[in-house]
Design a protein around this motif. Structure first.
Motif, mmCIF file in Angstrom:
data_model
loop_
_atom_site.group_PDB
_atom_site.id
_atom_site.type_symbol
_atom_site.label_atom_id
_atom_site.label_comp_id
_atom_site.label_asym_id
_atom_site.label_seq_id
_atom_site.Cartn_x
_atom_site.Cartn_y
_atom_site.Cartn_z
ATOM 1 N N LYS A 188 -1.519 9.109 5.670
ATOM 2 C CA LYS A 188 -1.027 10.082 6.534
ATOM 3 C C LYS A 188 0.496 9.469 6.422
ATOM 4 N N ARG A 189 1.006 8.402 7.067
ATOM 5 C CA ARG A 189 1.928 7.619 6.781
ATOM 6 C C ARG A 189 2.458 7.604 5.568
ATOM 7 N N ASP A 190 2.046 7.574 4.396
ATOM 8 C CA ASP A 190 2.222 7.216 3.098
ATOM 9 C C ASP A 190 2.161 8.584 2.220
ATOM 10 N N LEU A 191 2.022 9.349 2.530
ATOM 11 C CA LEU A 191 1.832 10.508 1.931
ATOM 12 C C LEU A 191 2.441 12.058 2.614
ATOM 13 N N GLY A 192 2.583 11.745 3.967
ATOM 14 C CA GLY A 192 2.960 13.244 4.735
ATOM 15 C C GLY A 192 1.866 13.957 4.492
ATOM 16 N N ASP B 40 -15.702 2.974 14.188
ATOM 17 C CA ASP B 40 -14.555 2.234 14.202
ATOM 18 C C ASP B 40 -13.894 2.334 13.135
ATOM 19 N N THR B 41 -13.645 2.259 12.197
ATOM 20 C CA THR B 41 -12.543 1.581 10.814
ATOM 21 C C THR B 41 -11.955 2.518 10.494
ATOM 22 N N MET B 42 -12.730 3.749 9.959
ATOM 23 C CA MET B 42 -12.290 5.213 9.788
ATOM 24 C C MET B 42 -10.739 5.563 9.640
ATOM 25 N N MET B 43 -10.287 5.981 11.217
ATOM 26 C CA MET B 43 -8.839 6.100 11.776
ATOM 27 C C MET B 43 -7.507 5.430 11.145
ATOM 28 N N PRO B 44 -7.990 4.303 10.971
ATOM 29 C CA PRO B 44 -6.477 3.596 11.024
ATOM 30 C C PRO B 44 -6.845 3.448 9.161
ATOM 31 N N ALA B 45 -7.806 3.898 8.239
ATOM 32 C CA ALA B 45 -6.888 4.150 6.878
ATOM 33 C C ALA B 45 -6.620 5.386 6.726
ATOM 34 N N LEU B 46 -7.317 6.519 7.625
ATOM 35 C CA LEU B 46 -6.528 7.908 7.567
ATOM 36 C C LEU B 46 -4.901 7.615 8.193
ATOM 37 N N VAL C 111 0.845 -1.049 0.120
ATOM 38 C CA VAL C 111 0.308 -0.233 0.262
ATOM 39 C C VAL C 111 0.507 1.175 0.239
ATOM 40 N N ALA C 112 1.825 1.648 1.097
ATOM 41 C CA ALA C 112 2.822 2.506 0.688
ATOM 42 C C ALA C 112 3.629 2.925 -0.626
ATOM 43 N N ALA C 113 3.940 2.022 -0.661
ATOM 44 C CA ALA C 113 4.925 1.849 -2.858
ATOM 45 C C ALA C 113 3.989 2.253 -3.147
ATOM 46 N N ALA C 114 2.763 1.801 -3.371
ATOM 47 C CA ALA C 114 1.750 2.341 -4.437
ATOM 48 C C ALA C 114 1.646 3.905 -4.100
ATOM 49 N N ASN C 115 1.313 4.137 -3.296
ATOM 50 C CA ASN C 115 0.798 5.865 -2.394
ATOM 51 C C ASN C 115 1.722 6.640 -2.912
ATOM 52 N N ARG C 116 3.073 6.072 -2.466
ATOM 53 C CA ARG C 116 4.229 6.349 -3.374
ATOM 54 C C ARG C 116 4.349 6.990 -4.637
ATOM 55 N N SER C 117 4.823 5.730 -5.514
ATOM 56 C CA SER C 117 4.683 5.946 -6.828
ATOM 57 C C SER C 117 3.196 6.830 -7.589
ATOM 58 N N LEU C 118 2.325 6.268 -7.159
ATOM 59 C CA LEU C 118 0.962 7.559 -7.270
ATOM 60 C C LEU C 118 1.191 8.577 -7.533
ATOM 61 N N GLU C 119 2.001 8.771 -6.400
ATOM 62 C CA GLU C 119 2.079 10.872 -5.652
ATOM 63 C C GLU C 119 3.385 11.122 -6.785
ATOM 64 N N ARG C 120 4.181 10.249 -6.460
ATOM 65 C CA ARG C 120 5.438 11.114 -7.769
ATOM 66 C C ARG C 120 5.371 11.055 -9.043
ATOM 67 N N ARG C 121 4.483 9.485 -9.610
ATOM 68 C CA ARG C 121 4.049 9.925 -11.324
ATOM 69 C C ARG C 121 3.390 11.072 -11.487
#
Length: 590
Positions: A266-270, A256-262, A177-187
């Motif tokens: 924040k971890r991946d995209l800062g 109870d499910t939303m905050m972990p996804a957020l 998930v983190a790698a996909a987010n970094r690539s999407l943001e960068r490209r």
């Protein structure tokens, strides 16, 4: 093909071999990168004259390309039979899918996460096969393994290897998930000004007692099925491309499910200062307080029906005074709205506060109520379907089943149900229609209420922002129908996680193709067209293609590939399937 020398902003020269081609969507001539060579100063360490070396390579590639287009003779033997072994029909739409997949960086993430496993097989090969199969021929894990030769990809693994790999794939979830987010943001950049979150569930066709430690648990199935379910929370950006997902046991409350996804985002995209948009199931005190405390905002819908809505807010929403008509036809208003400032008192439990004490906190909010004639008609039509079942329940209580009469009891008095099984209990009372409940529901038809921490936004912007939530429903529909995330024929928690991770990556690929494709065709249209780009085996490693459309032309061009010709050899097709994470053209945010 020719050697391109591009001087970058920092003064260094970058070499690449490019090809001129005509774009199918507008007929304009442009270039695509066939080989990224590298920076000239670095290449001088390996070659005496890098420019001459790669110019000669470009000339060789041109000669090979021209030779490939030369006429060839194929012998036809009238008595020859079709071979019983091997895949005589293969798909090459997978080349487009694989280019997007490569660009997301998933393969490297999986390999890094499973590097110390000691497995004799490659987890990344299994992951790639499962994602491609999920998009182009969705089915079981066994079906994926049996059809592994359909895509001209290396898939040298056994059936046991595929199932053994699922544990490692599940463990790689965070890295993928983190790698996909970094690539999407960068490209391509991410539009995270508004992020949309919702929860759905997936049924499992099994008895939950078969695996009491498994992730699927009995919960409220959104379709009324009496099956174990797993909850899936999905977060996506304003362009409808997924950002993260989380799995939860079926009996987990939506709020109870939303905050972990957020937290993943924040971890991946800062990023900070986002606006979370969600439906009323997520509109709880804990989420509102957590978002505001973290410097974020929310746009949530809020129920105006029954006891879940504050009486004062509900009364103001249903009061006809103060509404502005913003849509009108000969038959009268079609849409009206009004907004007002207010305070939302959220109750925090002891476990959610810094001092460990329960407390009430006031948050300044804005309420926006709106009424739509179209929504009113839809609500009445939907309720009439439920009332038909309610009348059946009153007339013949003994015929009741939770699957066939889902929702019918809300308009019936004198019935009771077992909370665990959902079966109707013998209460001794005769069931009858609850006319008061029906009238109360009718009074709310067509009305929606939104609450937001953006107290300075105008009513129209708040409503438009909330309406963007439909795109996440579209993602759920695509995951369930086009990608066929269910039924999930796996049982252990790790295998369930692996299944939904492959479905998630498949959804990211599909949504990315949709975002980048001119005209933004539907996910279903994109996948259907790519599934039709197939070829049949002919003689001497030649393959015959029989489908081409404007959309497939666009998709192949988008991925920096030439659309397959009518006849192609195996080697040419395999070149299309080679790893390439350049993805031309790269579109970064401005």
């Amino acid at each position: 093909m020719w050697l391109k020398k591009a001087k970058r902003a920092h003064g260094r020269t970058y070499l690449s071999i490019v090809q001129n081609y005509r774009r199918p969507e507008d007929g304009k001539t442009t270039t695509r990168t066939l080989l990224s060579c590298g920076y000239l100063d670095e290449l001088e360490r390996e070659h005496d004259d890098p420019v001459a070396h790669f110019a000669a390579l470009a000339a060789e590639m041109t000669a090979e390309h021209e030779a490939a287009g030369a006429p060839a003779t194929i012998e036809i033997h009238p008595a020859q039979r079709i071979g019983k072994r091997g895949a005589n029909r293969r798909n090459v739409g997978a080349a487009v899918v694989k280019r997007a997949y490569d660009a997301l960086g998933v393969e490297k993430a999986v390999r890094n996460a499973t590097a110390g496993s000691g497995a004799a097989f490659d987890h990344a090969v299994v992951m790639r096969l499962l994602v491609v199969q999920r998009l182009l021929d969705p089915g079981s894990k066994l079906a994926a393994w049996r059809g592994r030769e359909r895509y001209f990809m290396r898939s040298d693994l056994t059936e046991d290897d595929l199932y053994r790999a699922l544990d490692g794939i599940a463990a790689a979830r965070g890295a993928v998930v983190a790698a996909a987010n970094r690539s999407l943001e960068r490209r391509w950049g991410r539009n995270t000004s508004n992020v949309f979150y919702d929860v759905t569930n997936h049924c499992f066709e099994r008895d939950p007692d078969d695996d009491p430690e498994g992730l699927p648990e009995m919960g409220v199935c959104k379709e009324g099925r009496p099956n174990p379910v797993v909850q899936m929370g999905l977060l996506q950006d304003a362009d409808a491309v997924p950002i993260s997902y989380r799995l939860h046991a079926g009996n987990t409350a939506d709020c109870d499910t939303m905050m972990p996804a957020l937290a993943d985002m924040k971890r991946d995209l800062g990023v900070r200062g986002v606006t979370a948009v969600a439906d009323k199931g997520l509109s709880c005190s804990r989420n509102m307080a957590a978002l505001v405390a973290g410097g974020d905002h929310f746009v949530f819908s809020q129920s105006i029906r029954g006891t879940k809505s504050a009486a004062g807010v509900r009364a103001r929403a249903l009061d006809p005074t103060g509404y502005a008509v913003v849509g009108d036809e000969d038959g009268g208003p079609t849409f009206r709205r009004k907004g007002w400032q207010g305070v939302k008192t959220v109750h925090l439990k002891a476990g959610d506060t810094a001092d460990g004490k329960a407390k009430d906190v006031d948050i300044e909010v804005k309420f926006v109520a709106f009424w739509s004639r179209r929504y009113e008609r839809r609500a009445r039509a939907q309720r009439e379907k439920v009332l038909e079942k309610s009348r059946e329940l009153v007339a013949s209580p003994g015929k009741y089943t939770r699957a066939t009469h889902y929702g019918a009891a809300r308009y019936v008095k004198g019935v009771a149900f077992d909370r665990r099984t959902g079966e109707m209990l013998d209460s001794g009372a005769r069931p009858e229609l609850d006319l008061e409940a029906i009238a109360e529901a009718e009074a709310c038809d067509g009305y929606y209420l939104i609450v937001t921490s953006h107290t300075d936004w105008d009513d129209g912007r708040i409503i438009d922002t909330y309406r963007g939530l439909w795109q996440i429903e579209e993602s759920f529909e695509a995951a369930k129908s086009e990608i066929e995330a269910r039924p999930a024929c796996v049982w252990t928690p790790a295998h369930v996680e692996a299944h939904f991770l492959t479905c998630y990556v498949a959804l990211v690929v599909a949504r990315l193709l949709q975002r980048l494709c001119p005209g933004r065709p539907s996910v279903g249209s994109i996948l259907e067209e790519l599934r039709r780009v197939e070829c049949s085996a002919d003689e001497a490693n030649w393959w015959l293609f029989d489908y081409r459309s404007d959309l497939t032309e666009q998709l192949f061009s988008l991925a920096g590939l030439e659309h397959p010709l009518k006849h192609m050899q195996t080697g040419e097709i395999r070149k299309m399937m080679q790893k390439d994470d350049s993805w031309a053209p790269i579109r970064k945010k401005s």
